[in-house]
Scaffold this motif. Structure first.
Motif, PDB file in Angstrom:
ATOM      1  N   GLY A 134      -6.827   4.529  -5.061  1.00 18.21           N
ATOM      2  CA  GLY A 134      -5.886   3.755  -4.253  1.00 18.21           C
ATOM      3  C   GLY A 134      -6.453   2.358  -4.106  1.00 18.21           C
ATOM      4  N   ARG A 135      -5.613   1.449  -3.634  1.00 18.56           N
ATOM      5  CA  ARG A 135      -6.143   0.095  -3.413  1.00 18.56           C
ATOM      6  C   ARG A 135      -6.743  -0.029  -2.019  1.00 18.56           C
ATOM      7  NH1 ARG A 135      -1.372  -1.095  -6.468  1.00 18.56           N
ATOM      8  NH2 ARG A 135      -0.239  -1.613  -4.558  1.00 18.56           N
ATOM      9  N   SER A 136      -6.617   1.051  -1.222  1.00 23.94           N
ATOM     10  CA  SER A 136      -7.305   1.067   0.070  1.00 23.94           C
ATOM     11  C   SER A 136      -7.886   2.451   0.308  1.00 23.94           C
ATOM     12  CB  SER A 136      -6.333   0.725   1.202  1.00 23.94           C
ATOM     13  OG  SER A 136      -5.495   1.838   1.461  1.00 23.94           O
ATOM     14  N   ASP A 142      -5.220   4.887   1.653  1.00 23.53           N
ATOM     15  CA  ASP A 142      -4.323   5.376   0.598  1.00 23.53           C
ATOM     16  C   ASP A 142      -4.977   6.507  -0.187  1.00 23.53           C
ATOM     17  OD1 ASP A 142      -2.447   3.530   1.331  1.00 23.53           O
ATOM     18  OD2 ASP A 142      -2.447   2.415  -0.565  1.00 23.53           O
ATOM     19  N   PRO A 155       0.923   2.575  -6.916  1.00 17.88           N
ATOM     20  CA  PRO A 155       0.075   2.419  -5.728  1.00 17.88           C
ATOM     21  C   PRO A 155      -1.051   3.439  -5.687  1.00 17.88           C
ATOM     22  CG  PRO A 155       2.167   3.449  -5.136  1.00 17.88           C
ATOM     23  CD  PRO A 155       2.260   3.110  -6.602  1.00 17.88           C
ATOM     24  N   SER A 167       0.848  -1.192   0.000  1.00 20.26           N
ATOM     25  CA  SER A 167       0.000   0.000   0.000  1.00 20.26           C
ATOM     26  C   SER A 167       0.882   1.239   0.000  1.00 20.26           C
ATOM     27  CB  SER A 167      -0.891   0.004   1.238  1.00 20.26           C
ATOM     28  OG  SER A 167      -0.087   0.188   2.396  1.00 20.26           O
ATOM     29  N   ALA A 203      -7.667  -6.221  -2.028  1.00 17.24           N
ATOM     30  CA  ALA A 203      -6.646  -5.798  -3.001  1.00 17.24           C
ATOM     31  C   ALA A 203      -5.755  -6.959  -3.413  1.00 17.24           C
ATOM     32  CB  ALA A 203      -5.800  -4.670  -2.408  1.00 17.24           C
TER      33      ALA A 203
END
Lengths: 98, 507, 505
Positions: free
Chosen positions: B218-220, B223, B169, B8, B494
């Motif tokens: 973002g992947r979270s 993030d 990312p 992340s 993710a």
């Protein structure tokens, strides 16, 4: 129902400076017709609803009258398709018939 | 994926700033990843290894000297190619602007650099951000990492696919009718459209100025929030920019991941959550709402009857503004010039250039907008669409009186096969049903993955909408949901994004 | 080019036997702000091409306009000076059309909510009467770039093979002031057109918000003219004449168009609605671009700029600060100072009116103030080859010098030396007096001693004076003036001489 013809498309293309082809007149007239049928639904909305052009509740946003640096001339002209004597060179502005 | 490209942004930042790894190593890993998978995905339009590595090394040097510019210092980022960059071309995925190098940075790009992020390159998009599938790029469609035969969504499809596939990312996109949230949903990542006016548009090549908003991928959730705080805030260069503190989105993302949702009032928008959705989408959405209930949220159904006007209003307002915004691409000062052979006038050169330089979707929208603004049609079309906008604003206001956030599926469908809808613009437009109301009203919304559809195994997005300047609410709910989702499945979502298949031929 | 053969123009008197003229005047005024309307580039005439440009005024992709506060202020001031109402909420709109001198291919302008509207200007005419011109609106917009037409014989757009564009002027703030149709002017229409533009120029010059130089294009007039048959109330087809670059041209252009319209109409022809180009040399107009029959500017609200809501307090503050109208000031000054028409005209022609008035306001008597500016200072300005107003002396300085003369500290001759010192940059009048040691010797004991000395030196003259030949005193006065190097008041010396002789010195 809207009814967009080839000549309507030609008129819009002329206003928008698009030299569309003959084939495009056919394709676009059908597509624009379908799109206008879909979006035309807004005509149901009553007259007395006020329009919204800006969603931010801002007024009187002003800049002080203070100079900021301009671009160097080379940078201003760097992307120009054609330039001459520090100016942007463009084709003649009037057409033959004018 | 090498380990570094699975991390992340938060973890990359921690390691770089703790000097466990260098930004240059992380950047190189992502550049290598791009080299490996992008021939299949086509997510990037421009990558310059040397420039990116030089920026990373500069950040490393600063960190070595004890200076950390910000929480994301040293983290790579990708930038949608309709955002002006001084050191990289900005083409908007259009032939008319191919190779154009802006003499300035967009405000958000300046902020990225000031915060020590490392731009990797410029990502593919639907030409001038017009489209929902990335098939309208002049430089070929972006392919979905989940299934190379399917679209990545659009218009920020390149940024979404790049983030999902571990090429970066983090990424910036722009959202005019769903152009961040929809590809976010299609590729299984988080996509955020901030409140209109809270992220500067200066340097974003305008599609529809009153709707466009730069946002983050973002992947979270965390993030996306961290990047949001880097780019957000008042900018005098954008006079529609709101001079108020940015909502505390990082704090909200952290709080959501710590706590429950007790007392949070969640409204399910009936008009967006029913039969119009594919069964697999509806199932995933319903499951997600159940998770919110389990987290303690008070879930109710709300009606937003005027949302049915959203798609028609959008497809009048956006093309109208676009017809004006794109008039400047006329072959006089920059970009493509066609037909300047001494026989044609400026008018003819303009028309020949625009005909050659714009793709069919851009031409369609320019003509629709030209029509909608014309003297004979203005009242019935553009003027009426502005009234629709008022009704949609009112629906949101009423719903937010008794809900903290509203939810819906982000898109009624999952990523569709490339080519399936290209000749049917109306079908394409209807995919924006759920995302458009937020653009028209200017409030905040994000999409967070809520599993995959049982129909096809492709990701589904949960859209969380919040009032203007209350973006933090959406983040809190999204972060709480994200944690519950991953806890219950046992694996971070993710990490379930499949490795993109390397295509045998690139077409 | 037009195929219409121009009929022999009719005189305005002949025109008005058959028709009533209708005029509409659109005047564009460039504001003299430091920067452009929507960016920080300098608003400066005459710079090297494309050196005052940036992403905003070049319309580069991604750029956004930033409204200049001073431009809004200038617009409101002009509106107030034209007795307009100030709109409580106004906004910008985009006027869409393609033209290479316009970088975005739309002009940011105002459409149905101009910032000021519904005003009037009472225009003084040559015969001393006034004519009220109704103002429909004044709105803000941005100027375009400039084209150089190359490869043709005339430098004009017709026949050119290509053009070169300079965008320094693109984005300069413009105020467009639009009259309501001017009806009933009859044969005086050309004169009224000129007088209106002249009065407008004077008012705006008085506000200080524009240079209003027609020769430099910072004030430009488009004259719409149409004719309706006598007795009719239906307006005829109008033409819009552009390139009218002087007050004289305004009058000539209207006169020519009236005559030309009448010629066409009386010979059974019809007027084409078009833009016409005024030629200064010949005093005639020629057809320009025919207005596109489908001219459709597709106005819509500018999404990148938010509405303007001038506060009532701010508007009142601006209103309170408005200067007196130039011709009203002139009339007041003429009465107060008792000037003949000729004297007033001389003052105006010499560019001295404001300077004299300001000198009077600084405390000087009108006659002295006038005399200083029209004689000595005008000579100095001529000698230096500058405008009177550009001399390095202020009305306050002149008023101070006049006061010093009145109180006897300076003679007129010394006063000129003081003014020379001020012009030479030696400081204020008082600083020059001190610096050059120019004060009149007013110490009677010192003067008395000098007089006694002179009388003693020339006993024969002293005797003549004593014998009643007072004219002979001049020689003694001269000697005293010489001895004091001119720093004595000659009339005081004269009386002292007579006193001392009478006293038996």
């Amino acid at each position: 129902m809207s009814d967009i013809t080839r000549s309507d498309v030609a008129h819009l293309a002329r206003l928008a400076r698009l030299a569309v082809t003959d084939d495009e007149l056919d394709v676009f007239s059908g597509q624009l017709d379908a799109i206008l049928d879909t979006v035309g639904r807004v005509s149901d909305i009553p007259d007395d609803v006020p329009p919204t052009s800006h969603v931010v509740p801002l007024t009187n946003v002003l800049r002080p009258d203070e100079p900021a640096p301009s671009l160097p001339r080379e940078a201003a002209l760097a992307g120009a398709p054609d330039a001459e004597e520090g100016r942007f060179r463009v084709p003649r502005i009037l057409g033959e018939s004018q | 994926m090498t380990e570094l490209t699975r991390l992340s942004a938060v973890e990359i930042a921690r390691r770089v700033q703790a000097r466990e790894i260098t930004s240059a190593e992380v950047t190189r890993a992502h550049l290598d990843r791009i080299e490996a998978v992008d021939p299949s995905l086509n997510a990037f339009l421009h990558v310059d290894r040397d420039v990116a590595l030089a920026a990373a090394t500069a950040v490393d040097d600063e960190i070595a000297a004890g200076t950390v510019r910000g929480p994301l210092a040293g983290v790579p980022v990708a930038i949608k190619d309709n955002i002006a960059t001084r050191d990289m071309p900005t083409s908007c995925a259009s032939r008319i602007l191919e190779g154009w190098r802006p003499p300035y940075d967009a405000t958000v790009v300046r902020k990225l650099r000031e915060a020590g992020l490392v731009p990797l390159g410029k990502t593919n998009l639907d030409e001038f951000a017009m489209g929902g599938s990335n098939e309208n790029s002049a430089f070929g469609p972006v392919r979905n990492p989940w299934d190379a035969g399917r679209v990545s969504g659009g218009s920020s499809g390149g940024s979404a696919a790049a983030t999902a596939a571990g090429e970066t990312p983090l990424a910036l996109g722009s959202d005019t009718g769903g152009s961040i949230r929809q590809p976010g949903a299609f590729t299984g990542i988080v996509g955020v459209k901030p409140t209109y006016g809270t992220v500067s548009r200066f340097g974003l090549v305008a599609f529809s100025s009153s709707l466009d908003q730069i946002g983050t991928f973002g992947r979270s959730v965390l993030d996306a929030a961290l990047l949001h705080e880097v780019i957000g805030g008042h900018d005098p260069a954008d006079q529609t920019s709101i001079d108020a503190p940015l909502p505390p989105v990082v704090e909200a993302a952290l709080a959501g991941a710590r706590g429950d949702l007790a007392g949070v009032r969640v409204g399910v928008v009936r008009e967006l959550s029913g039969e119009g959705n594919r069964p697999g989408v509806l199932t995933a959405f319903t499951d997600a709402v159940r998770v919110l209930t389990d987290l303690g949220a008070d879930v109710v159904e709300v009606d937003c009857p005027s949302f049915t006007y959203a798609v028609p209003a959008y497809y009048l307002i956006a093309p109208s503004e676009a017809s004006s915004n794109l008039a400047r691409f006329d072959a006089m000062r920059y970009g493509l010039r066609v037909g300047d052979d001494g026989t044609h006038s400026t008018d003819e050169v303009m028309s020949l250039t625009r005909e050659a330089g714009f793709g069919p979707e851009v031409k369609r929208r320019i003509m629709i907008g030209t029509h909608a603004l014309s003297a004979g049609a203005y009242d019935a079309l553009y003027g009426r669409a502005q009234k629709a906008r008022t009704l949609i604003v009112r629906d949101f206001a009423a719903a937010f009186e008794h809900c903290d956030v509203l939810v819906s599926p982000t898109v009624p469908v999952t990523a569709f096969p490339i080519g399936e809808r290209v000749d049917d613009p109306v079908a394409m437009y209807l995919a924006d049903l759920c995302t458009i109301p937020t653009n028209l009203a200017g409030n905040a919304a994000l999409s967070v993955p809520c599993g995959v559809s049982v129909d096809d195994g492709l990701p589904v997005g949960l859209q969380i909408m919040a009032p203007a300047l209350a973006d933090d609410r959406a983040y809190r709910v999204a972060a709480a949901y994200e944690l519950a989702r991953d806890t219950s499945s046992g694996t971070p979502f993710a990490d379930t994004i499949p490795e993109p298949a390397v295509l045998e031929t690139t077409s | 080019m037009t195929s219409t053969v121009d009929a022999a123009p009719y005189t305005v008197e002949e025109v008005c036997e058959h028709f009533d003229p209708v005029m509409g005047l659109e005047v564009h005024v460039e504001l003299n702000t430091a920067t452009k309307m929507f960016c920080g580039c300098r608003n400066e005439f005459g710079a090297e091409p494309n050196t005052h440009v940036c992403p905003v005024c070049l319309g580069l992709p991604g750029s956004l306009p930033r409204l200049n506060a001073r431009a809004v202020e200038g617009a409101v001031k002009i509106g107030l000076a034209l007795n307009c109402q100030v709109r409580e909420r106004s906004g910008f709109a985009r006027k869409n059309y393609f033209y290479p001198d316009m970088p975005k291919n739309f002009q940011i302008s105002q459409y149905d909510d101009p910032i000021v509207f519904d005003g009037h200007l009472d225009v003084p005419l040559d015969d001393g009467s006034t004519w009220r011109v109704e103002i429909e609106r004044a709105h803000m917009e941005e100027d375009t770039g400039k084209s150089l037409h190359m490869g043709g014989a005339t430098g004009r757009i017709h026949g050119a093979s290509y053009s070169l564009l300079d965008y320094n002027r693109a984005g300069v703030p413009l105020i467009e002031i639009v009259t309501r149709p001017i009806l009933g002017a009859g044969t005086r229409a050309p004169e009224i057109a000129r007088a209106y533009v002249s009065a407008l120029r004077d008012v705006i010059q008085g506000l200080g918000v524009s240079d209003v130089r027609m020769d430099q294009g910072s004030m430009r007039c488009d004259a719409n003219v149409s004719l309706m048959p006598k007795g009719s109330t239906r307006f005829g087809t109008r033409t819009e004449t552009k390139n009218v670059n002087s007050l004289r041209s305004v009058e000539r252009a209207v006169r020519y168009e009236m005559g030309r319209h009448a010629g066409v109409l009386l010979s059974g022809g019809t007027i084409t609605q078009e833009t016409r180009h005024f030629d200064e040399q010949s005093g005639t107009t020629s057809a320009g671009r025919p207005k596109e029959t489908f001219a459709d500017y597709r106005f819509f609200p500018e999404p990148d700029l938010v509405p303007i809501e001038p506060s009532a307090a701010w508007v009142e503050e601006l209103r309170a600060g408005l200067p007196e109208r130039p011709w009203e000031r002139r009339a007041r000054i003429q009465t107060e100072w008792g000037l003949s028409d000729e004297e007033l005209r001389d003052l105006v022609n010499a560019g001295a009116l404001d300077l004299v008035a300001d000198t009077v306001e600084a405390g000087a008597p009108a006659e002295s103030a006038r005399s200083w500016w029209v004689s000595y200072l005008t000579q100095q300005a001529n000698a230096a080859g500058v405008e009177l107003a550009d001399l390095a002396v202020t009305p306050a300085d002149v008023a101070r010098v006049i006061a010093l003369v009145a109180e006897g500290t300076l003679t007129n001759k010394l006063a000129r030396q003081v003014v020379d010192g001020v012009l030479a940059g030696e400081g204020t009048p008082d600083e020059v007096v001190a610096g050059r040691g120019l004060a009149v010797v007013s110490d009677d004991s010192a003067l008395t001693a000098a007089v006694d000395e002179a009388l003693a030196a020339q006993p024969a003259i002293a005797e003549k004076i004593r014998a009643g030949k007072t004219k002979a005193a001049g020689a003694i006065v001269g000697a005293v003036m010489k001895a004091t190097r001119g720093q004595a008041d000659a009339s005081r010396v004269q009386s002292l001489v007579l006193e001392r002789v009478a006293a038996g010195s």
